[in-house]
Each structure stands twice: as C-alpha cells, then as structure tokens.
Design an enzyme around this catalytic site. Structure first.
Site, PDB file in Angstrom:
ATOM      1  CD  GLU A 190      -3.084  -0.908   0.206  1.00  0.00           C
ATOM      2  OE1 GLU A 190      -3.076   0.116  -0.506  1.00  0.00           O
ATOM      3  OE2 GLU A 190      -3.972  -1.776   0.119  1.00  0.00           O
ATOM      4  NE  ARG A 194      -3.743   2.862  -0.326  1.00  0.00           N
ATOM      5  CZ  ARG A 194      -5.067   2.946  -0.188  1.00  0.00           C
ATOM      6  NH1 ARG A 194      -5.639   4.119  -0.060  1.00  0.00           N
ATOM      7  NH2 ARG A 194      -5.811   1.862  -0.158  1.00  0.00           N
ATOM      8  CG  ASP A 327      -5.933  -7.091  -7.362  1.00  0.00           C
ATOM      9  OD1 ASP A 327      -4.963  -7.392  -6.649  1.00  0.00           O
ATOM     10  OD2 ASP A 327      -6.746  -6.214  -7.042  1.00  0.00           O
ATOM     11  CD  GLU A 504     -10.972  -1.959  -8.113  1.00  0.00           C
ATOM     12  OE1 GLU A 504     -10.034  -1.723  -7.327  1.00  0.00           O
ATOM     13  OE2 GLU A 504     -12.174  -1.714  -7.830  1.00  0.00           O
TER      14      GLU A 504
END
Length: 603
Positions: A190, A194, A327, A504
C-alpha cells in the site's frame, strides 16, 4: 520548476523559496532535484528527464543511513538500449460534432466539481491526515499517517488543472516525515502504490523536484524491508525494529502474492529517474522467482494466492484468482513491459502464459435470459483431484478488462482486446442489473455450461440459489429465498454487499474507450457516475456504502464513515479522463500503476 501563468509566478516563487528554506532548516543536506531540460540519449530507456545523480540523500529520513545486515554483492540494472517501437495502444480518434463535445465537457465538469467538493472538505477538515471522514467531517490516519489522500491526489489535481491546489499540496509534502509512522506495522504494498506511485506520477507530470525527493525518501524506507537473507521483502513490516538496524530481519513464510508481485512499476520508475539501480534490482529478483516457478504451480501459468517468500516457494497453495490478493500481480506484467520499452521480454512471457491459464481456468460466461455476450473473472481451487472453478466474481476483478485489452494492443493479440471488451461489458452489466446501479464487492453468478452453450435455464438457476442458500429441501421456496437475500435477477448470491467507492469498473471502461474509440463507453461511464454520486454523496464528500441492497428512510443505502484515498486518486480521475481529450494522459505515453498514478513511458 512548475510552469505557471504569469499572474501566479511571483506568488509561487515566494512559496518555493519558503519551502526551500524550510527543507534546509530541517536538514542542512536536503536537496531539491530539478529535472534537466534536455532529454536523455537515444539509447536510454529514460526518455523524459536526465536522471540526477544516484547518491542523493533523502531529507527528513534516517533510512538511507541505516545499517544493512545483508549487503548485495551485485546489482541487476534497468535494461539499456533504444526502446522498441511498440504497437500503438490508443484508438486514432477523429473530430466529433460540436454538440457532442459540449456534452462531454459538461460531464467532465460535473466530475471535476465532485472532486473539488471532496478536496475542499479534506483541506478544511482533514488536512495532512490520511483520510477525510465524509459523514462526521473529521480526519483519520489509516495508511501510516503520511497524508495519504493528499499524496494520492497530487496527480489528479494536476490533471484536472487545479494548479494552485496542486502547488499548495506539493509544498505541504515537505512536512511529511517518513522516518516515523502512526502505524506499528507498515504495509509495503500500500505504501508503494499510494505514496511512491503518487510522488513519481506527480513528478513525471509537473517536473517539480521536491516530489522526486519525497519519492526517494519513501523508496529508501521501503527498501529497508528487503534487508533479509534472500532479499525477499517483509510486506507487513515492523518498521520500529528495522529502524534501529540492530535486529536482523527474515522474510515471512506467508505472504499474499499480490503484495510481492506489485512493486515493479514504481521501483522501476524510481531507478529510471535517479539512476540508482537498487530499486530495480529488488524487483528484478522477484520477477526472476515468478518466472522460474510459473510452470510449477498447481495451475501452471498462474500463481496461488498465498506464497512462501522465506523458502522462495510459490507452489504449495491451491487457491487461484484474478481478484483481491492477486489482481495487480497480473496487471503489472504488460505495463512493466511497456515501461521498460519492450527491452525485458520476460514480462511478455509472464503475461502471455498467465492470461492463457486465466482464460482456461478463471474466466466464465454467466447465464442470463438475454444471452449477454459477457465474461467475468472467477476463482479456482486445485488439488490432487483436479481443478474446480468457483463462479464468484469481485468488483476488484473488473480491472481485468483493461488488462486484457491493453495487453492485446501491446502484444498484437486481437482476441485479448475482444476478451477485454467482454470482461468490461460484464462489469457494466453488473452495475446496470443492481437496483442502485452500482456493483457490490462480491457476487456469485450462474456459469453457462460452456462459453458457446449459454441458453437460460430457470431450473438450473433455482438449484444454484438453493445450493448457495444451503436449502436443498424440496420444500424450500425459491421465491422466499430471493426476497430474503434481496437477489436481483440472474444473481445467485451476494457475498459482500458493500460498495467502497472502488475504481476498477470505470478503470476498464476508460481503457476500453481509449483503445476502441467506442463512444458507448462514455455513455456507460456517465450512467455509472450518476448512480455512484446519487447514493454516496454526503454533506462533506462521498462515503462508502455498507449494503447497496438496503434502503433507509431516505431511500438510500446505509453509509459508512470512510472515503479511501483511491476515490480521489483513481475513481474520479478515471471518470474525468474518459471525458477528456484523448491526448490527456495518452496510453501511448503513460502506464497507470494500480493506484491510477500515470508513469511516463520511454519514447
């Protein structure tokens, strides 16, 4: 420096001088890195800016001086040479009637207004906090306490032309201290997507050197998580123990595969821009491991959800998916190939073999009364008895439409573009067939007996609903179950009824529009935006929903007091870009990381 209109120059110069003084007061060795005005040599894959010297110290950080317990004996370098002339990704758009332009621009303006409303509330009520609480109006820290929403939204501010707001936010990043955190454990994945991605993209767009300096600062920190015997990272990382440099670290024996495999774009771009090969070396070692074991897993071509980086074993687990926890691993293969200018053929192999296995074992066509020509990404379980597909799909999996379409263009595989269309149309279908017009987190659907044989069978659907409900008695009333579980037509079950402002679906709709030029995707995007705005708007901003199948006294689903930073970084950015001119962040010039941060491709 950032180029500004003349009326803002004096103000910005004063602010920039103030920021410079602040940096030097904090650390006398702090250095602002300004991009060079000349491009790199023809043979270099770094085509936008000349890389600054690789020995730049990171301000406000002790990570670059931390003791290293397992020093590297050699570094793998970013591939050098002239980037390949890759196939064009974007459709060659032609002029449209004036009235169509006016409609497009009015829709784009409404998206921008939604963003500005959220940004104004964040600035007033949660400035320098990770998130705005959109119902209570306060702030919270959820991703390290480093102003996640601010950093995540930097490039969105630039793209939307909000340059004054961008300048203020960019200068404010000088006060973010990555040598400490509000969290005991840092999520390296993360933090990378980010923060590192956010700084790099904002730098690639603006050329503001302070942002590259902050990217290096984040990069020094996350690189410390790779100081293990086999140089595999600790992705859920106790930074306090690592900061002292006294305790030795070891990679965990349990890790989600996406957390290991989704660092390549950001690390590569940082090495391209700085000339410092340590970041590229770190992810190149990971890529080698994926490459070596791609054919050895229980579904060759794919990697399971759980892996063991301590033993460097990716073969034991039997759960496979394109959804959450996996993913972005698959998403990054084609994008990394493009970012490296086609000079690393391993990523083409990783893409082609993983998508071939996905088509065979994970993708399924759902049965609908209209025989819709759509696909979804499901799950699979493999053991000694064989492979069983689970027709469970996630909102997260909606990224796959864009992945297939982009890979189809980059690698000249037309059938992948068509699969990308079917997957994207599937997520549009899921939005349109929910009462609120928004797809929930996770659903079960009825798979067709085969992708060619897809006639609707009411008896099969009823049996599937009963099985999911655990009601196999002949006395079970299917109509009562459908009412009790609030199931729209064709949905077998709704496993997770939330909508958390996810991007998404609009991500793939945007990519398909840019690749195909089909204006229908703009119409679908507008319907999606209106539906999301109608049910998520609060007094201050937009809020996640706890159950999109329920309605309160106001006729709207119940809201949660959360607005993750990806609402500003991804969802609203993609909605804005689909109504923009196609040369704004062209897919032939940029690749998006999994947090929608555009990184400049070599040319």
């Amino acid at each position: 420096m950032i180029l500004l209109p003349p009326r803002r120059v004096l103000i910005f110069v004063a602010l920039s001088c103030t920021a410079l003084l602040l940096l030097y007061q904090l650390h006398d060795r702090a250095t602002l890195l300004l991009p060079q005005s000349t491009p790199t040599s023809e043979g270099s894959p770094q085509a936008t800016f000349s890389p600054p010297k690789p020995t730049v110290p990171a301000p406000n950080s002790s990570w670059n001086s931390r003791q290293t317990h397992y020093p590297l004996q050699r570094l793998n370098h970013v591939p050098t040479g002239k980037p390949k002339l890759l196939p064009l990704v974007q459709h060659q758009f032609t002029p449209v009637p004036v009235q169509d332009v006016e409609v497009r621009l009015s829709r784009q303006q409404e998206v921008k207004q939604a963003f500005e409303r959220c940004w104004t509330s964040y600035h007033a009520r949660a400035w320098m906090r990770d998130e705005l609480s959109p119902i209570s109006g306060g702030g919270r820290d959820t991703f390290g306490g480093w102003a996640a929403s601010l950093v995540d939204a930097l490039d969105t501010l630039w793209i939307m032309g909000l340059k004054d707001e961008f300048n203020e936010a960019a200068l404010a990043t000088a006060n973010i201290d990555f040598s400490t955190s509000t969290d005991d454990t840092i999520n390296i994945f993360e933090t990378t997507i980010r923060y590192l991605g956010g700084f790099l993209a904002a730098y690639d767009l603006s050329g503001e050197g302070l942002l590259l300096t902050k990217a290096i600062e984040v990069g020094e920190m996350v690189l410390a998580a790779f100081d293990t015997p086999n140089h595999m990272p600790i992705t859920r990382w106790d930074w306090k123990k690592a900061a002292g440099g006294i305790e030795k670290q070891v990679a965990p024996d349990f890790m989600l595969v996406s957390e290991l495999g989704s660092l390549s774009l950001e690390f590569t771009r940082l090495s391209q821009l700085t000339g410092d090969q340590r970041w590229y070396d770190a992810i190149d070692r990971i890529t080698t491991l994926f490459d070596q074991q791609q054919a050895k897993t229980k579904i060759p071509g794919l990697w399971p959800v759980v892996i063991n980086p301590r033993n460097q074993d990716m073969t034991v687990d039997g759960s496979f998916t394109l959804g959450g926890m996996s993913d972005s691993l698959y998403e990054y293969f084609a994008k990394e190939y493009a970012l490296l200018g086609g000079l690393a053929p391993t990523y083409k192999k990783l893409y082609e073999q993983s998508t071939a296995a996905s088509i065979e074992y994970l993708l399924f066509r759902p049965s609908t009364p209209t025989g819709a020509d759509i696909l979804f990404g499901g799950d699979a379980r493999a053991d000694d008895t064989g492979i069983v597909q689970e027709p469970r799909t996630q909102h997260l999996t909606c990224f796959a439409g864009g992945m297939f379409a982009l890979g189809g263009r980059l690698f000249s595989i037309p059938e992948h573009v068509e699969i990308g269309r079917q997957l994207t149309d599937g997520c549009i279908w899921a939005y349109e067939n929910m009462p609120t017009g928004v797809m929930p987190e996770i659903v079960h659907l009825l798979p067709c007996p085969s992708k060619a044989n897809c006639a609707w069978d009411q008896a099969r659907y009823d049996a599937a609903v009963l099985e999911r409900a655990g009601s196999v008695s002949a006395n079970s009333n299917i109509d009562d179950i459908i009412v009790q579980k609030r199931l729209p037509p064709c949905f077998v079950d709704i496993d997770d009824r939330r909508y958390i402002l996810r991007p998404e679906a609009i991500e793939s709709v945007f990519i398909l529009h840019r690749i195909t030029g089909d204006p229908l995707y703009q119409e679908k995007a507008w319907q999606m935006f209106q539906s999301i705005r109608n049910i998520t708007t609060t007094e201050f901003a937009n809020a996640a929903l706890s159950d999109i199948t329920l309605t309160g006294v106001d006729g709207l689903p119940p809201k949660d007091d959360r607005m993750e930073s990806f609402w500003l970084a991804e969802t609203l950015k993609y909605f804005y870009l689909i109504f923009s001119e196609p040369d704004l962040i062209s897919l032939d010039e940029y690749v998006f990381n999994t947090e929608a941060h555009p990184l400049r491709r070599p040319s």
